[in-house]
Design a protein around this motif. Sequence first.
Motif, PDB file in Angstrom:
ATOM      1  N   SER A  68       0.889  -1.129  -0.020  1.00 37.83           N
ATOM      2  CA  SER A  68       0.106  -0.033   0.135  1.00 37.83           C
ATOM      3  C   SER A  68       0.868   1.288   0.116  1.00 37.83           C
ATOM      4  O   SER A  68       1.978   1.176   0.545  1.00 37.83           O
ATOM      5  CB  SER A  68      -1.143   0.071   1.239  1.00 37.83           C
ATOM      6  N   MET A  80     -10.232   0.282 -10.238  1.00 39.47           N
ATOM      7  CA  MET A  80      -9.314   0.721  -9.266  1.00 39.47           C
ATOM      8  C   MET A  80     -10.313   0.892  -8.038  1.00 39.47           C
ATOM      9  O   MET A  80      -9.660   0.937  -6.654  1.00 39.47           O
ATOM     10  CB  MET A  80      -8.458   1.994  -9.449  1.00 39.47           C
ATOM     11  N   MET A 123      -3.934   3.824  -1.757  1.00 37.69           N
ATOM     12  CA  MET A 123      -3.712   2.747  -2.927  1.00 37.69           C
ATOM     13  C   MET A 123      -3.332   1.379  -1.870  1.00 37.69           C
ATOM     14  O   MET A 123      -2.288   1.628  -1.268  1.00 37.69           O
ATOM     15  CB  MET A 123      -2.511   3.061  -3.710  1.00 37.69           C
ATOM     16  N   ASN A 124      -4.209   0.556  -2.109  1.00 35.83           N
ATOM     17  CA  ASN A 124      -4.062  -0.837  -1.356  1.00 35.83           C
ATOM     18  C   ASN A 124      -3.958  -1.898  -2.494  1.00 35.83           C
ATOM     19  O   ASN A 124      -4.374  -1.798  -3.824  1.00 35.83           O
ATOM     20  CB  ASN A 124      -5.163  -1.171  -0.532  1.00 35.83           C
ATOM     21  N   SER A 125      -3.264  -3.245  -2.044  1.00 35.62           N
ATOM     22  CA  SER A 125      -3.314  -4.271  -3.035  1.00 35.62           C
ATOM     23  C   SER A 125      -2.894  -3.883  -4.341  1.00 35.62           C
ATOM     24  O   SER A 125      -3.234  -4.339  -5.357  1.00 35.62           O
ATOM     25  CB  SER A 125      -4.797  -4.893  -3.265  1.00 35.62           C
ATOM     26  N   LEU A 126      -1.605  -3.140  -4.218  1.00 34.80           N
ATOM     27  CA  LEU A 126      -1.016  -2.471  -5.428  1.00 34.80           C
ATOM     28  C   LEU A 126      -0.451  -3.813  -6.504  1.00 34.80           C
ATOM     29  O   LEU A 126      -0.037  -4.874  -5.909  1.00 34.80           O
ATOM     30  CB  LEU A 126       0.257  -1.678  -5.202  1.00 34.80           C
ATOM     31  N   LYS A 127      -0.626  -3.454  -7.575  1.00 36.71           N
ATOM     32  CA  LYS A 127      -0.121  -4.618  -8.489  1.00 36.71           C
ATOM     33  C   LYS A 127       0.829  -3.761  -9.482  1.00 36.71           C
ATOM     34  O   LYS A 127       0.949  -2.443  -9.836  1.00 36.71           O
ATOM     35  CB  LYS A 127      -1.348  -4.825  -9.636  1.00 36.71           C
ATOM     36  N   ASP A 138      -0.170  -0.982 -11.650  1.00 35.50           N
ATOM     37  CA  ASP A 138      -0.259   0.433 -11.269  1.00 35.50           C
ATOM     38  C   ASP A 138       1.051   1.149 -11.273  1.00 35.50           C
ATOM     39  O   ASP A 138       0.977   2.571 -10.817  1.00 35.50           O
ATOM     40  CB  ASP A 138      -0.663  -0.017  -9.805  1.00 35.50           C
ATOM     41  N   ASP A 184     -12.164  -0.654  -5.832  1.00 37.36           N
ATOM     42  CA  ASP A 184     -12.056  -1.662  -4.874  1.00 37.36           C
ATOM     43  C   ASP A 184     -10.803  -1.520  -4.232  1.00 37.36           C
ATOM     44  O   ASP A 184     -10.612  -2.014  -3.084  1.00 37.36           O
ATOM     45  CB  ASP A 184     -12.256  -2.990  -5.092  1.00 37.36           C
ATOM     46  N   ARG A 185      -9.684  -0.830  -4.531  1.00 35.80           N
ATOM     47  CA  ARG A 185      -8.475  -0.511  -4.075  1.00 35.80           C
ATOM     48  C   ARG A 185      -7.787   0.603  -3.955  1.00 35.80           C
ATOM     49  O   ARG A 185      -7.027   0.831  -2.940  1.00 35.80           O
ATOM     50  CB  ARG A 185      -7.351  -1.300  -4.935  1.00 35.80           C
TER      51      ARG A 185
END
Length: 124
Positions: free
Chosen positions: A17, A64, A83-87, A90, A66-67
């Motif tokens: 995050s 995005m 920003m959570n659960s970054l990929k 991103d 949901d994150r």
Amino acid sequence: QVQLVESGGGLVQAGGSLRLSCAASGRTFNKNTMGWFRQAPGKEREFVATIDWTGTHTFNTDSMKDRFAISRDNAKNTVYLQMNSLKPDDTAVYYCAAIPGVGLAVREGEYRYWGQGTQVTVSS
């Protein structure tokens, strides 16, 4: 005129995050709609999220929402992007932007003021 400065970017592992901040100065900040956009290497700038001047209405792109979450603190003249659960996808330069008004805006061309951006890099 409104001046915007982003901060909080950096390198993070996938699943991690970050909280981006955008500090604003100048007149009429509290009456500005704010937005976050991002631009990945070799790609066009894309919309991320927007928030009205009261902070009571927000909109995020479906991919995005949901994150990522946008918020603002008008007392501090600051807008945030959590920003959570970054990929890895991103990874981009993230920009904040402002437009006089109280509604929501998703089009890049609608925004009048832009920050210089902050780099977010997500490793796999």
